[in-house]
Scaffold this motif. Structure first.
Motif, mmCIF file in Angstrom:
data_model
loop_
_atom_site.group_PDB
_atom_site.id
_atom_site.type_symbol
_atom_site.label_atom_id
_atom_site.label_comp_id
_atom_site.label_asym_id
_atom_site.label_seq_id
_atom_site.Cartn_x
_atom_site.Cartn_y
_atom_site.Cartn_z
ATOM 1 N N ALA A 172 0.653 -1.614 -0.014
ATOM 2 C CA ALA A 172 -0.191 -0.365 0.104
ATOM 3 C C ALA A 172 1.123 1.396 -0.064
ATOM 4 C CB ALA A 172 -0.786 0.123 1.240
ATOM 5 N N VAL A 173 2.056 1.138 0.865
ATOM 6 C CA VAL A 173 2.333 2.754 0.784
ATOM 7 C C VAL A 173 3.532 3.012 -0.597
ATOM 8 C CG1 VAL A 173 5.140 3.309 1.919
ATOM 9 C CG2 VAL A 173 3.134 2.250 3.089
ATOM 10 N N ARG A 174 3.905 1.222 -1.400
ATOM 11 C CA ARG A 174 4.747 1.656 -2.550
ATOM 12 C C ARG A 174 3.911 2.758 -3.207
ATOM 13 N NH1 ARG A 174 6.967 -3.514 -1.226
ATOM 14 N NH2 ARG A 174 5.053 -4.710 -2.431
ATOM 15 N N TYR A 175 2.474 1.518 -3.789
ATOM 16 C CA TYR A 175 1.478 2.520 -4.244
ATOM 17 C C TYR A 175 0.810 3.638 -4.280
ATOM 18 C CZ TYR A 175 -3.197 2.292 -6.677
ATOM 19 O OH TYR A 175 -4.377 2.108 -7.992
ATOM 20 N N LEU A 176 0.545 4.164 -2.650
ATOM 21 C CA LEU A 176 0.471 5.251 -2.700
ATOM 22 C C LEU A 176 1.661 6.575 -2.838
ATOM 23 C CD1 LEU A 176 -1.552 5.094 1.075
ATOM 24 C CD2 LEU A 176 -2.404 5.816 -1.087
ATOM 25 N N LYS A 177 2.503 5.820 -2.924
ATOM 26 C CA LYS A 177 3.667 6.743 -3.325
ATOM 27 C C LYS A 177 3.684 7.364 -4.512
ATOM 28 C CE LYS A 177 8.282 8.097 -2.320
ATOM 29 N NZ LYS A 177 9.056 9.204 -1.056
ATOM 30 N N THR A 178 3.547 6.448 -5.535
ATOM 31 C CA THR A 178 3.672 6.242 -7.306
ATOM 32 C C THR A 178 1.868 6.938 -7.623
ATOM 33 O OG1 THR A 178 4.202 3.850 -6.930
ATOM 34 C CG2 THR A 178 3.119 5.417 -9.246
ATOM 35 N N LEU A 179 0.808 7.068 -6.369
ATOM 36 C CA LEU A 179 0.576 7.991 -7.290
ATOM 37 C C LEU A 179 0.370 9.178 -6.485
ATOM 38 C CD1 LEU A 179 -3.170 5.831 -5.489
ATOM 39 C CD2 LEU A 179 -2.424 6.320 -7.881
ATOM 40 N N HIS A 180 0.908 9.653 -5.279
ATOM 41 C CA HIS A 180 1.022 10.682 -4.838
ATOM 42 C C HIS A 180 1.964 11.710 -5.564
ATOM 43 C CE1 HIS A 180 2.936 13.296 -1.337
ATOM 44 N NE2 HIS A 180 1.130 13.662 -0.872
ATOM 45 N N GLY A 181 2.854 10.845 -6.068
ATOM 46 C CA GLY A 181 3.980 11.898 -7.018
ATOM 47 C C GLY A 181 3.152 11.834 -8.613
ATOM 48 N N MET A 182 2.609 10.953 -8.751
ATOM 49 C CA MET A 182 1.787 10.797 -9.885
ATOM 50 C C MET A 182 0.680 12.539 -10.415
ATOM 51 S SD MET A 182 -0.720 7.682 -11.832
ATOM 52 C CE MET A 182 0.308 6.925 -11.683
ATOM 53 N N PHE A 183 -0.200 12.598 -8.800
ATOM 54 C CA PHE A 183 -1.314 13.608 -8.686
ATOM 55 C C PHE A 183 -0.262 15.262 -8.193
ATOM 56 C CE2 PHE A 183 -3.311 9.878 -9.497
ATOM 57 C CZ PHE A 183 -4.350 10.523 -10.583
ATOM 58 N N GLY A 184 1.059 14.830 -8.261
ATOM 59 C CA GLY A 184 1.389 16.338 -7.912
ATOM 60 C C GLY A 184 1.427 16.700 -6.223
ATOM 61 N N GLY A 185 1.910 15.703 -5.484
ATOM 62 C CA GLY A 185 1.582 15.973 -4.376
ATOM 63 C C GLY A 185 0.313 16.515 -3.676
ATOM 64 N N ASP A 186 -0.940 15.767 -4.400
ATOM 65 C CA ASP A 186 -2.080 16.336 -3.829
ATOM 66 C C ASP A 186 -2.654 15.010 -3.035
ATOM 67 O OD1 ASP A 186 -5.262 16.760 -3.456
ATOM 68 O OD2 ASP A 186 -4.513 18.342 -4.489
ATOM 69 N N TRP A 187 -3.077 15.108 -1.998
ATOM 70 C CA TRP A 187 -3.306 13.694 -1.024
ATOM 71 C C TRP A 187 -4.869 13.730 -1.468
ATOM 72 C CZ3 TRP A 187 -7.265 12.713 2.077
ATOM 73 C CH2 TRP A 187 -7.767 14.118 3.220
ATOM 74 N N ARG A 188 -5.764 14.396 -1.654
ATOM 75 C CA ARG A 188 -7.215 14.181 -2.291
ATOM 76 C C ARG A 188 -7.071 13.328 -3.572
ATOM 77 N NH1 ARG A 188 -7.866 18.756 1.015
ATOM 78 N NH2 ARG A 188 -9.445 18.255 2.558
ATOM 79 N N LEU A 189 -6.615 13.651 -4.244
ATOM 80 C CA LEU A 189 -5.872 13.386 -5.637
ATOM 81 C C LEU A 189 -5.773 11.434 -5.670
ATOM 82 C CD1 LEU A 189 -5.216 16.335 -8.051
ATOM 83 C CD2 LEU A 189 -7.456 15.199 -7.905
ATOM 84 N N ALA A 190 -5.369 11.690 -4.923
ATOM 85 C CA ALA A 190 -4.294 10.404 -4.456
ATOM 86 C C ALA A 190 -5.278 9.606 -4.326
ATOM 87 C CB ALA A 190 -3.027 10.031 -4.268
ATOM 88 N N THR A 191 -5.808 9.779 -3.196
ATOM 89 C CA THR A 191 -6.530 8.832 -2.358
ATOM 90 C C THR A 191 -7.882 8.497 -2.719
ATOM 91 O OG1 THR A 191 -5.971 10.133 0.013
ATOM 92 C CG2 THR A 191 -8.776 9.229 0.024
ATOM 93 N N MET A 192 -8.267 9.452 -4.205
ATOM 94 C CA MET A 192 -9.452 9.331 -5.531
ATOM 95 C C MET A 192 -8.373 7.905 -6.286
ATOM 96 S SD MET A 192 -10.889 13.407 -5.429
ATOM 97 C CE MET A 192 -12.453 12.436 -6.335
ATOM 98 N N ALA A 193 -8.071 8.190 -6.667
ATOM 99 C CA ALA A 193 -6.681 7.085 -7.308
ATOM 100 C C ALA A 193 -7.103 5.652 -6.220
ATOM 101 C CB ALA A 193 -5.647 7.809 -7.833
ATOM 102 N N TYR A 194 -6.031 6.124 -5.228
ATOM 103 C CA TYR A 194 -6.556 4.902 -4.796
ATOM 104 C C TYR A 194 -8.064 3.816 -4.267
ATOM 105 C CZ TYR A 194 -5.466 1.934 -0.319
ATOM 106 O OH TYR A 194 -5.219 1.217 0.396
ATOM 107 N N ASN A 195 -8.327 4.983 -4.478
ATOM 108 C CA ASN A 195 -10.061 3.661 -3.900
ATOM 109 C C ASN A 195 -10.546 3.884 -5.667
ATOM 110 O OD1 ASN A 195 -13.191 5.009 -4.479
ATOM 111 N ND2 ASN A 195 -12.538 3.084 -3.272
ATOM 112 N N ALA A 196 -10.286 4.459 -7.162
ATOM 113 C CA ALA A 196 -11.098 4.461 -8.117
ATOM 114 C C ALA A 196 -10.288 3.483 -9.442
ATOM 115 C CB ALA A 196 -11.831 5.772 -8.875
ATOM 116 N N GLY A 197 -8.740 3.648 -8.758
ATOM 117 C CA GLY A 197 -7.964 3.279 -9.659
ATOM 118 C C GLY A 197 -6.856 4.769 -11.057
ATOM 119 N N GLU A 198 -6.085 4.839 -10.830
ATOM 120 C CA GLU A 198 -5.314 5.877 -11.491
ATOM 121 C C GLU A 198 -5.798 6.877 -12.568
ATOM 122 O OE1 GLU A 198 -2.579 3.111 -11.662
ATOM 123 O OE2 GLU A 198 -3.860 3.293 -10.775
ATOM 124 N N TYR A 199 -6.385 5.845 -13.174
ATOM 125 C CA TYR A 199 -6.648 5.879 -14.601
ATOM 126 C C TYR A 199 -8.402 6.932 -14.925
ATOM 127 C CZ TYR A 199 -2.961 2.972 -15.445
ATOM 128 O OH TYR A 199 -1.494 2.022 -15.888
#
Length: 401
Positions: A172-199
Motif C-alpha cells: 500500500a505504501v509503494r502504491y500510495l507513493k506512486t499515486l502521490h507523485g503522479m498527482f503532484g503531491g495532492d493527497w486528495r487526488l491520490a486517495t481518489m485514485a487509490y479508491n477508483a484507480g489512477e486511470y
C-alpha cells in the motif's frame, strides 16, 4: 452498489465489524516473564527503540499530516458520527489498533507521505488484519486479489498475503507513493485514485480541463459517489483525531507504553506459535496480528513469511511488563526503554511556570505543549507557527501572553 474493479484499483470495505474479544499486544507480552533477562549488546552499539509512548505515536501522526489543522464543523456530520469511535479505539488498552496505527504511521513517515493515508485502514478494515469482505477484499488495506498480485503481495495456494500486515502495508505504501507523485503531491487526488484507480482520475482531470496543480477534487466529473465520499471520510476522521487532543480522558489513555513493531522473517519449519513462545510473547496474540501466517501451514512461493512483532521482542516484553504490571522489575532492571517511553502528563501543580521555553534537541511542539499543559494548537498559534513548522534547538517560544 456493485463494486467496480480495475487492475490497479483497490476494493472498499466500510465499517467492518471486529472480533469481540480482541486483546492488545501490550497485554499479551506481559505474560511468561519468569526468568527473563536482558540480552547483552555489543560494545559501542545502542539498542533500537523497543517501546514508545502512545502519545508520541499520536504526535507523529499529527506532525505528518498534509493539512495539520481543520475546521471540524466544515466536515460531514455523517462521517464524523461514523468515525467518532476512532480516538477511543486508539485509547483502548484492550485493542491492537494503537500499535498497528503506530506501525503504519512510521512506514508512511519513512516514505515521506502524508499521514492522512494512515487513516485508510480505519475506513477499510477498522485496523483489523484479518478483515474480510464477502465481495473479495481482505486485510488491513482491503486489497482485491488482482490488485494484491499487481503490487507484489505474496499470493499462492493456501497463503493469502493480503492478511499479512507487513506485506499489505508495504504494498500500500509503494502504491500510495506512486499515486502521490503522479498527482503532484495532492493527497486528495491520490486517495481518489487509490479508491477508483489512477486511470479513472486522470481521465476525469482531462475531461474537466484540470491538472494536479489546479484540480478541485470535489468537482471532478464522472466518478462514483463512493470515491468522492472516500476523501470526505478521511478528512472527517483526521479532524476527529485532531480534536481528540481536547479530550483529557483519551489523551490520558494514550499516555502509555506500547511496543514498536517491525517485520521479522519466520524461519522455515517454525510455526507462529513456536516463534512467539521462544521470545516470551503470547502466541495467540502474535497469531492474531499475523493471520496470513497463522491460518494454515502453507507458505508463499518464492517469498519468506514475514511477521509483524516487536522490534526487539525480549526487550519490549520486559519493558511493557515493567510498566504494565509492576511485578517484573527485577527481571528487567537492565532494559532501557526508549526516551520518553514511560513519562506521564504532569499535574497542574507540577507544571513549569516559565513564560518562555528554549527548544532543546529532540523536542517537538507536542512534547513542549504537554510539558506546559496546553493544547498544541494554542502553542503554535501563540508563536505564529503552523503544524508544518520545524522547531530548531535554541529557538525561544512564548508559553503565555
Amino acid at each position: 452498489m456493485k463494486r467496480r474493479t480495475l487492475s490497479l484499483a483497490l476494493g472498499i470495505l466500510l465499517g467492518l465489524a471486529g472480533t469481540a474479544n480482541a486483546q492488545p499486544l501490550g497485554a499479551g507480552i506481559t505474560q511468561n516473564m519468569a526468568g527473563l533477562t536482558a540480552l547483552p549488546l555489543e560494545a559501542g552499539t545502542l539498542p533500537p527503540p523497543s517501546v514508545r509512548n502512545g502519545q508520541d505515536i499520536f504526535a507523529s501522526f499529527r506532525a505528518g499530516l498534509a493539512e495539520p489543522t481543520c475546521d471540524i464543523e466544515a466536515t460531514s456530520p455523517r462521517w464524523r458520527k461514523q468515525f467518532a469511535h476512532a480516538p477511543a479505539r486508539l485509547a483502548n488498552q484492550n485493542d491492537d489498533a494503537l500499535v498497528l496505527f503506530g506501525y503504519v504511521v512510521e512506514e508512511l513517515r519513512k516514505a515521506s507521505l502524508p499521514t492522512e493515508f494512515a487513516l485508510i485502514p480505519f475506513v477499510e478494515s477498522g485496523y483489523r488484519p484479518n478483515a474480510r469482505s464477502n465481495a473479495g477484499p481482505a486485510g488491513l488495506w482491503q486489497f482485491i486479489a488482482t490488485t494484491a498480485r499487481n503490487h507484489r503481495v505474496p499470493m499462492s495456494e493456501g497463503y493469502d498475503g493480503r492478511l499479512s500486515a507487513v506485506d499489505s502495508t508495504q504494498a500500500a505504501v509503494r502504491y500510495l507513493k506512486t499515486l502521490h507523485g503522479m498527482f503532484g503531491g495532492d493527497w486528495r487526488l491520490a486517495t481518489m485514485a487509490y479508491n477508483a484507480g489512477e486511470y479513472r482520475v486522470l481521465q476525469s482531470l482531462r475531461k474537466a480541463g484540470m491538472n494536479s496543480s489546479n484540480a478541485r477534487p470535489s468537482d471532478l466529473p464522472g466518478l462514483s459517489p463512493i470515491t468522492y465520499a472516500y476523501v470526505e471520510k478521511l478528512h472527517a476522521l483526521a479532524c476527529v483525531l485532531e480534536n481528540a487532543e481536547e479530550q483529557p480522558s483519551v489523551m490520558a489513555s494514550l499516555d502509555r507504553t506500547v511496543p514498536v513493531l517491525k517485520s521479522h522473517t519466520l524461519p522455515a519449519g517454525t510455526s507462529v506459535q513456536q516463534w512467539a513462545a521462544q521470545r516470551a510473547l503470547d502466541p495467540a496474540r502474535i497469531a492474531r496480528l499475523n493471520p496470513a501466517a497463522s491460518n494454515s501451514g502453507a507458505r508463499p512461493k518464492g517469498a519468506p513469511v514475514r511477521l509483524l512483532a516487536p522490534v526487539n521482542p525480549m526487550a519490549a516484553t520486559a519493558a511493557v511488563a515493567q510498566v504494565g504490571s509492576g511485578t517484573a522489575t527485577a527481571a528487567v532492571a537492565t532494559v532501557q526503554p526508549a526516551p520518553d517511553a514511560t513519562h506521564t502528563v504532569a499535574s497542574s501543580a507540577d507544571r513549569p511556570r516559565n513564560r518562555r521555553h528554549t527548544v532543546r534537541s529532540g523536542e517537538s511542539a507536542w512534547t513542549i505543549a504537554r510539558r506546559y499543559g496546553m493544547p498544541v494548537k494554542a502553542l503554535l498559534s501563540l508563536n505564529g507557527l503552523s503544524g508544518k513548522s520545524v522547531l530548531k534547538p535554541g529557538a525561544v517560544l512564548r508559553i503565555e501572553d
